[in-house]
Design an enzyme around this catalytic site. Structure first.
Site, PDB file in Angstrom:
ATOM      1  N   SER A  62       0.684  -1.130   0.015  1.00 42.78           N
ATOM      2  CA  SER A  62      -0.058  -0.174   0.080  1.00 42.78           C
ATOM      3  C   SER A  62       0.831   1.353  -0.052  1.00 42.78           C
ATOM      4  O   SER A  62       0.245   2.565   0.010  1.00 42.78           O
ATOM      5  CB  SER A  62      -0.843   0.154   1.174  1.00 42.78           C
ATOM      6  OG  SER A  62      -2.074  -0.755   0.859  1.00 42.78           O
ATOM      7  N   LYS A  65      -0.102   3.903  -2.686  1.00 43.75           N
ATOM      8  CA  LYS A  65      -1.110   4.773  -2.624  1.00 43.75           C
ATOM      9  C   LYS A  65      -0.468   6.250  -2.473  1.00 43.75           C
ATOM     10  O   LYS A  65      -0.927   7.191  -2.772  1.00 43.75           O
ATOM     11  CB  LYS A  65      -2.040   4.743  -1.482  1.00 43.75           C
ATOM     12  CG  LYS A  65      -2.654   3.157  -1.449  1.00 43.75           C
ATOM     13  CD  LYS A  65      -3.651   3.077  -0.214  1.00 43.75           C
ATOM     14  CE  LYS A  65      -4.686   2.078  -0.335  1.00 43.75           C
ATOM     15  NZ  LYS A  65      -3.989   0.646  -0.237  1.00 43.75           N
ATOM     16  N   SER A 126      -5.899   3.387   4.624  1.00 42.29           N
ATOM     17  CA  SER A 126      -5.513   2.610   3.643  1.00 42.29           C
ATOM     18  C   SER A 126      -6.508   1.895   3.017  1.00 42.29           C
ATOM     19  O   SER A 126      -6.251   0.806   2.389  1.00 42.29           O
ATOM     20  CB  SER A 126      -4.432   1.529   4.065  1.00 42.29           C
ATOM     21  OG  SER A 126      -3.541   1.364   3.106  1.00 42.29           O
TER      22      SER A 126
END
Length: 435
Positions: A62, A65, A126
């Site tokens: 993640s 992102k 997230s």
């Protein structure tokens, strides 16, 4: 003869004891970072303080992102997207935002969500569905957004990268709905150095990102039937289990492929660092979400404890001479020097006293005796202040190193003297030499 040899040996050992002084080797230390890769970077200049296997492309989960955030900020800045515009979830976003086992806030069909709500869910919780929703808002589809991600990586000077979706999920976890143009077994990849470079650009170009990444918790859809508490995945924030003074970002990541990853940033006393830890392990060599924060703390400690930002000015010259320089054939015999800034260097704390500051005057403005020639105008550049033999440092790709030299300007104007002044001055100098 034996006595003589013994005395010589004693003398040499004594000499070595006085001459040899162990030198600090902080820059070469091996820190206890049990991870596949790690890096510590000073955030203002991109100066690399410590690195470990930092050039190898690895799974980022993640931390992906951060690129999604960057492209959203660009779209906001250009006016293509607005924070308060609304979005109704597509079937893909609805399905993946409610899939078991994936980090999410549920996004329901026939509901409308603002871009700001989706952004906060992506950054703090997230939330994967929210990231895909943002990709659809910005590019029309996640497949087109992935193309933008890879192009932006190239534009930012990243070297070891591969973006295959907007979330950092493994494509095989996307229930067959992975982006068009990518494969089911594809993964998002970056090197630790490129991850730090992405973080550098995100904070430099859009510093407001820290307003959100620094929030330990926030309510999603407060005051509605969908209200829920979002706890930040960054456990180094104030009040969290691995709280570390000064931490205000940036992004965690966890997948079976990437392991436990973390890009952190912390600021103390005006100095900010970026850390990246990829696939952290515990003392048994097993993947560990907790240890990514402990290892980030070790990196931060190394930076804050061993390094300091030092300003060098004309006051640091070996020979100050009242900040002035001789000038020939002028109404005044000296011109005062000044600078508009200082040389700023991030140094190991014990290295400050070993730095030598010098000046180099503009040779085109000097006569044969090494003096400046009148006339000189106030504000005119007359030379440079510089660090002699600076220690070579490494910086993030395409970034500007610290300034190791700055311009010197004339603080006042000095007009050319007339013949009477020059003659009087010459007579005075003659008699000084005689007597």
């Amino acid at each position: 003869m034996k006595l003589l040899k013994k005395n010589i040996a004693v003398f040499l050992l004594t000499l070595i004891a006085f001459v040899y002084v162990p030198q600090s080797i902080h820059a070469e230390e091996k820190l206890p970072i049990n991870a596949d890769a790690a890096i510590l970077v000073e955030a203002d200049t991109g100066k690399i303080i410590y690195e470990q296997n930092a050039d190898k492309a690895l799974g980022i989960a993640s931390m992906t992102k951060m690129m999604t955030e960057y492209l959203l900020f660009e779209a906001i800045e250009s006016g293509k997207v607005e924070w308060e515009q609304t979005y109704t979830p597509s079937e893909k976003v609805y399905t993946l935002s409610t899939a078991p086992g994936l980090s999410n806030v549920p996004l329901r069909p026939n509901e409308q969500y603002t871009v700001k709500e989706l952004y906060e869910a992506m950054v703090i919780k997230s939330a994967n569905g929210a990231a895909i929703a943002i990709s659809e808002i910005v590019a029309g589809s996640e497949g087109e957004f992935v193309k933008m991600m890879n192009q932006k990586a190239k534009d930012l000077g990243l070297e070891h990268y591969q973006f295959v979706n907007s979330t950092g999920l493994s494509n095989y976890d996307m229930l067959g709905m992975y982006p068009k143009g990518t494969g089911v077994n594809d993964e998002n990849l970056l090197s630790a150095q490129d991850t730090a470079t992405l973080a550098y650009h995100l904070m430099k170009d859009f510093p407001e990102v820290l307003d959100t990444t620094s929030l330990p918790t926030k309510k999603f859809r407060q005051g509605t039937a969908e209200e829920m508490i979002m706890n930040n995945t960054n456990a180094m924030l104030k009040g969290r289990r691995y709280s570390y003074e000064g931490v205000d970002g940036l992004k965690t990541g966890t997948t079976p492929f990437a392991g436990s990853t973390f890009t952190g940033t912390a600021k103390r006393d005006g100095t900010r660092y970026i850390t990246v830890v990829m696939d952290s392990k515990n003392e048994l060599g097993q993947p560990s979400g907790a240890d990514r924060f402990k290892q980030a703390a070790d990196l931060f400690d190394y930076g804050f404890n061993h390094f300091t930002t030092v300003n060098f000015t004309l006051d640091d010259l070996d020979k100050k001479d009242n900040h002035s320089f001789p000038i020939a054939k002028g109404k005044e015999e000296q011109v005062k020097m000044q600078t508009k800034e200082s040389i700023q260097l991030l140094l190991e704390k014990e290295a400050k006293d070993s730095i030598h500051v010098k000046i180099k005057m503009d040779e085109n403005k000097l006569n044969e005796d090494g003096e400046l020639q009148a006339p000189i105008k106030k504000g005119e550049k007359i030379g440079e202040l510089f660090i002699e033999n600076p220690k070579k440092s490494e910086y993030l790709m395409e970034l500007t190193p610290e300034k190791e030299r700055i311009s010197i300007y004339a603080a006042d104007s000095v007009e050319k003297a007339n013949w009477f002044v020059l003659t009087t001055r010459a007579i005075g100098e003659f008699f000084e030499e005689v007597f």
